[in-house]
Design a protein around this motif. Structure first.
Motif, short mmCIF file in Angstrom:
data_model
loop_
_atom_site.label_atom_id
_atom_site.label_comp_id
_atom_site.label_asym_id
_atom_site.label_seq_id
_atom_site.Cartn_x
_atom_site.Cartn_y
_atom_site.Cartn_z
N HIS A 31 0.82 -1.21 0.00
CA HIS A 31 0.00 0.00 0.00
C HIS A 31 0.86 1.26 0.00
O HIS A 31 0.55 2.24 -0.70
N ALA A 32 1.93 1.26 0.76
CA ALA A 32 2.79 2.44 0.82
C ALA A 32 3.39 2.74 -0.55
O ALA A 32 3.51 3.91 -0.95
N MET A 33 3.77 1.71 -1.29
CA MET A 33 4.32 1.91 -2.63
C MET A 33 3.28 2.51 -3.57
O MET A 33 3.57 3.43 -4.34
N VAL A 34 2.06 2.00 -3.51
CA VAL A 34 0.99 2.53 -4.36
C VAL A 34 0.77 4.01 -4.08
O VAL A 34 0.65 4.83 -5.00
N ARG A 35 0.73 4.37 -2.79
CA ARG A 35 0.52 5.78 -2.45
C ARG A 35 1.68 6.65 -2.93
O ARG A 35 1.46 7.78 -3.40
N ARG A 36 2.90 6.14 -2.82
CA ARG A 36 4.07 6.92 -3.25
C ARG A 36 4.06 7.11 -4.78
O ARG A 36 4.36 8.20 -5.27
N VAL A 37 3.73 6.06 -5.51
CA VAL A 37 3.65 6.19 -6.97
C VAL A 37 2.56 7.19 -7.35
O VAL A 37 2.76 8.04 -8.22
N ALA A 38 1.40 7.08 -6.71
CA ALA A 38 0.30 7.99 -7.03
C ALA A 38 0.67 9.44 -6.77
O ALA A 38 0.36 10.33 -7.58
N ALA A 39 1.33 9.70 -5.65
CA ALA A 39 1.74 11.07 -5.33
C ALA A 39 2.76 11.59 -6.34
O ALA A 39 2.71 12.76 -6.75
N ASP A 89 -6.97 2.33 -3.52
CA ASP A 89 -5.90 3.22 -3.99
C ASP A 89 -5.20 2.67 -5.22
O ASP A 89 -4.80 3.43 -6.13
N GLU A 90 -5.03 1.35 -5.28
CA GLU A 90 -4.36 0.74 -6.44
C GLU A 90 -5.19 0.93 -7.71
O GLU A 90 -4.65 1.30 -8.76
#
Length: 347
Positions: A31-39, A89-90
């Motif tokens: 989840h943290a990776m998905v949020r970082r990519v999205a940002a 989020d993904e």
């Protein structure tokens, strides 16, 4: 490893570089990776200095092996619901990639499966190599293709997408191109030079200097029996046609399918047929979100991950154990509206 370490961000000339950096896990997404990519994408989309985004995976094994299914297994067992927030989020990220306003160059080298397909195959420039192995293998863990996978596979020529969705088979570069999962084949030794040139040149101008014609794949020669067998209306009839076709490859496909979760197979076929009729990726992602949320409470998801990833005994005990026991009502339940306690996808 910190959240910042798991996704590396930098600029290289006028290209923004995004590297998934969990090589020991083949860059599986949490989840943290998905949020970082999205940002990062949100920032780069509005940065005039960034002309394109280039996505790669760290290590030698692949771009991304999918989502972090060990975490999903733990969450499903605990009934905590963290996976729902992850998927929300993904899938929003998948939709953003598809509509990203600048060239999004995904380097699909090595293993690209599940969530790895979601973070690459919705991009505007998708590069495979002779090392690429692209798959949506969800039925083998009691799950259903997601991250827009049913959108992509339902739009492959003929019934090729249905074959890949039910069997979970991985394809190489040529078949990824045939199925519309990729656009360009670049030999892996040429990737460093390609990435260097993308820092200063436009992707449309740079890629012709590096791409090569794809060698003959495997699926094109099997189109006749694939299109006939998988056009059937039920999984049971598909299996009957595969066994009756007289083709050794068809019989092998039938055996592969029979090892998968009966519930997941029937829901996957229904999801594929429904996705083919839906007009937009956003609508398909909303459908997949409903299906994924329902799958979280299905015993087959926990059991499939246990058998394939946790214990690795490769002997899942599916519930129910046969296709005949999976009712139409059970399948329809996966597509029911979300409960009032689940935040909608909001696409």
């Amino acid at each position: 490893m910190t959240d910042d370490d798991s996704v590396l961000l930098r600029t290289d000339g006028h290209a923004a570089r995004l590297t998934l950096n969990r090589p020991r896990a083949i860059n599986a997404l949490d989840h943290a990776m998905v949020r970082r990519v999205a940002a990062a994408l949100a920032a780069w989309e509005h940065d005039p200095a960034v002309k394109a985004v280039v996505v790669t995976g760290a290590g030698e094994r692949g771009l991304c092996a999918g989502g972090d299914i060990r975490s999903i297994h733990a969450d499903a067992r605990a009934g905590a619901g963290a996976s729902v927030a992850f998927w929300r989020d993904e899938y929003r990220l998948n939709a953003h990639i598809a509509r990203f306003a600048k060239p999004y160059v995904a380097v699909m080298d090595g293993i690209v499966m599940g969530g790895g397909v979601g973070i690459s195959a919705h991009g505007s420039v998708r590069v495979v190599t002779e090392r690429s192995r692209v798959a949506m293998p969800e039925t083998g863990i009691g799950f259903v293709p997601d991250v827009g996978g049913t959108w992509l596979l339902s739009r492959a020529p003929g019934e090729l997408g249905t074959h890949l969705a039910l069997t979970g088979a991985a394809v190489g570069a040529a078949d990824a191109l045939l199925c519309g999962l990729a656009d360009h084949l670049v030999p892996s030794p040429r990737l460093p030079a390609l990435l260097a040139d993308l820092a200063t040149g436009e992707a449309a101008d740079v890629l012709p200097r590096y791409e090569r014609p794809a060698p003959e794949g495997e699926l094109a020669a099997h189109r006749a029996w694939i299109d006939h067998c998988y056009a059937a209306g039920t999984v049971e009839e598909i299996l009957d046609r595969l066994f009756d076709s007289g083709e050794p490859a068809a019989k092998e496909a039938a055996g592969t399918i029979l090892a998968k979760s009966p519930v997941a197979l029937k829901v996957t076929l229904a999801a594929m047929r429904r996705a083919a009729r839906l007009p937009t990726l956003a609508r398909v992602l909303e459908q997949e979100y409903r299906v994924s949320c329902a799958a979280l409470s299905s015993p087959d998801l926990v059991e499939g991950i246990r058998a394939q990833v946790i214990d690795k005994d490769r002997a899942p005990r599916w519930s129910p154990a046969t296709l005949a026991e999976v009712t139409d009502a059970r399948v329809a339940g996966f597509f029911a509206p979300l409960g009032a306690d689940v935040e909608p996808l909001g696409l």
